[in-house]
Design a protein around this motif. Structure first.
Motif, PDB file in Angstrom:
ATOM      1  N   ASP A 203       0.954  -1.243  -0.047  1.00  0.00           N
ATOM      2  CA  ASP A 203       0.152   0.023   0.084  1.00  0.00           C
ATOM      3  C   ASP A 203       0.997   1.001   0.175  1.00  0.00           C
ATOM      4  O   ASP A 203       1.672   1.616  -0.939  1.00  0.00           O
ATOM      5  N   ARG A 204       0.810   2.076   1.245  1.00  0.00           N
ATOM      6  CA  ARG A 204       1.456   3.374   1.029  1.00  0.00           C
ATOM      7  C   ARG A 204       3.096   3.362   1.004  1.00  0.00           C
ATOM      8  O   ARG A 204       3.703   4.250   0.784  1.00  0.00           O
ATOM      9  N   GLY A 205       3.737   2.184   1.325  1.00  0.00           N
ATOM     10  CA  GLY A 205       5.157   2.201   1.607  1.00  0.00           C
ATOM     11  C   GLY A 205       5.551   2.387   3.161  1.00  0.00           C
ATOM     12  O   GLY A 205       4.822   2.687   3.852  1.00  0.00           O
ATOM     13  N   THR A 206       7.094   1.998   3.120  1.00  0.00           N
ATOM     14  CA  THR A 206       7.391   1.877   4.465  1.00  0.00           C
ATOM     15  C   THR A 206       7.788   3.442   4.861  1.00  0.00           C
ATOM     16  O   THR A 206       8.192   4.542   4.375  1.00  0.00           O
ATOM     17  N   HIS A 207       7.285   3.556   6.500  1.00  0.00           N
ATOM     18  CA  HIS A 207       7.550   5.034   6.949  1.00  0.00           C
ATOM     19  C   HIS A 207       9.118   5.279   6.773  1.00  0.00           C
ATOM     20  O   HIS A 207       9.823   4.673   7.395  1.00  0.00           O
TER      21      HIS A 207
END
Ligand code: FE
Length: 342
Positions: free
Chosen positions: A252-256
């Motif tokens: 989904d949105r990627g690693t922080h």
């Protein structure tokens, strides 16, 4: 009488000139830094060799430095501020402690999501907040996202440090950005429910707690694994070799990600020197030192990754512009409290 006064006036002017030229010494840059790594001091020495500009380094806890900048106000000797957290950079800007940098070079080198849109601060290294797991007890196929770590199968197995830690506060801001405050509260409660122990120690200690069998998976910044793998202490190297690294939220949105950032202070007496030092830290040579010796990802998009970072693998980072996380920091602190994440 008249003549004596004039001589006195001239002397006064000379003294004033000397004082003024001392406070804006052309060959110095005063740096307040919340980072405490050998790489930084090595690079400052190299900068002095190349430019003749002496780096006067004041190291302290980031929040202490922010207080100090506030107290010193217009009289602050600081030219440059460095901290290992985007959240603290944003707060410093909101307190009026920073001024915009010259954008020209920074715009070319640093991706927009890693810097302030008005150039009040810029990231100069990048870190990923990942999962570290014991390879003998966890199959990486079981791992997926920060959210999934709240599922019942991880009950009593999750290790993460205190909510007082800046890395966790900025991670929380990214969770609020993704799920809203209600969703973030559910997430925080779920993580607290699954904690192997009440939060204690730093990121490195979470990895050591896995090795000690306290828990199975920890939320840590990647570069700590680099430091452990290359530690002079053989026990630390052995611990690190037992561990796998997993980049969450790849579907989904990627690693922080977070940054270490640099900024020019609002009343910098040596503004141009601070600008030069920031651009030096972004140069390919300096970026490689951060990447090879402190295992941080280069913020300069033109700089290649060293072998160890490549070995950990390419990953999709959460591309939300870090400056947008600022508004979620305070709500995030309240959520930590409500969830009982101490
Ligand atoms: Fe750190």
């Amino acid at each position: 009488m008249h003549r004596i006064l004039r001589v006195k006036d001239i002397l006064f002017l000379i003294v004033l000139t000397i004082i003024t030229s001392c406070s804006t010494d052309e060959n110095i840059v005063n740096v307040y830094s919340g980072r405490h790594y050998q790489t930084d001091e090595q690079l400052f020495r190299e900068f002095t060799r190349e430019t003749g500009i002496r780096v006067n380094l004041v190291k302290a806890d980031t929040d202490q430095l922010i207080n100090r900048l506030e107290l010193e106000g217009v009289n602050s000797p600081a030219d440059m501020f460095i901290t290992a957290d985007a959240g603290r950079m944003i707060q410093s800007m909101e307190k009026g402690l920073l001024q915009p940098m010259n954008a020209e070079v920074i715009r070319q080198l640093v991706p927009a999501n890693l810097r302030d849109p008005n150039f009040y601060w810029t990231g100069f290294t990048k870190r990923a907040r990942v999962f570290v797991y014991d390879k003998s007890r966890v199959n990486p196929d079981e791992l997926s996202s920060y959210e999934e770590l709240t599922s019942e199968k991880w009950a009593g197995r999750v290790l993460v440090r205190s909510s007082q830690n800046h890395y966790n506060q900025t991670l929380m801001a990214s969770i609020v950005a993704a799920h809203g405050q209600d969703g973030a509260l559910d997430w925080a409660k779920g993580i607290v429910h699954n904690m192997a122990q009440s939060p204690r120690g730093n990121d490195r200690d979470q990895v050591k707690a896995i090795a000690a069998g306290v828990g199975d998976v920890a939320i840590v910044n990647t570069y700590y694994m680099g430091l452990l793998l290359n530690s002079p202490n053989s026990e630390e190297r052995n611990i690190a070799r037992q561990m796998g690294i997993f980049f969450p939220n790849q579907n989904d949105r990627g690693t922080h990600i977070n940054i270490s950032g640099a900024a020019i202070t609002a009343y910098a007496p040596n503004r141009d020197n601070a600008q030069r030092l920031i651009e030096y830290l972004l140069s390919p040579g300096a970026q490689s030192v951060f990447a090879e010796q402190n295992y941080e990802y280069p913020a300069n998009k033109n700089v290649a990754w060293p072998a160890l970072l490549k070995e950990w693998g390419r990953f999709n980072p959460d591309t939300i512009p870090l400056d947008q996380l600022g508004k979620h920091l305070q709500p995030g602190m309240i959520i930590f409290n409500q969830a009982g994440w101490n």
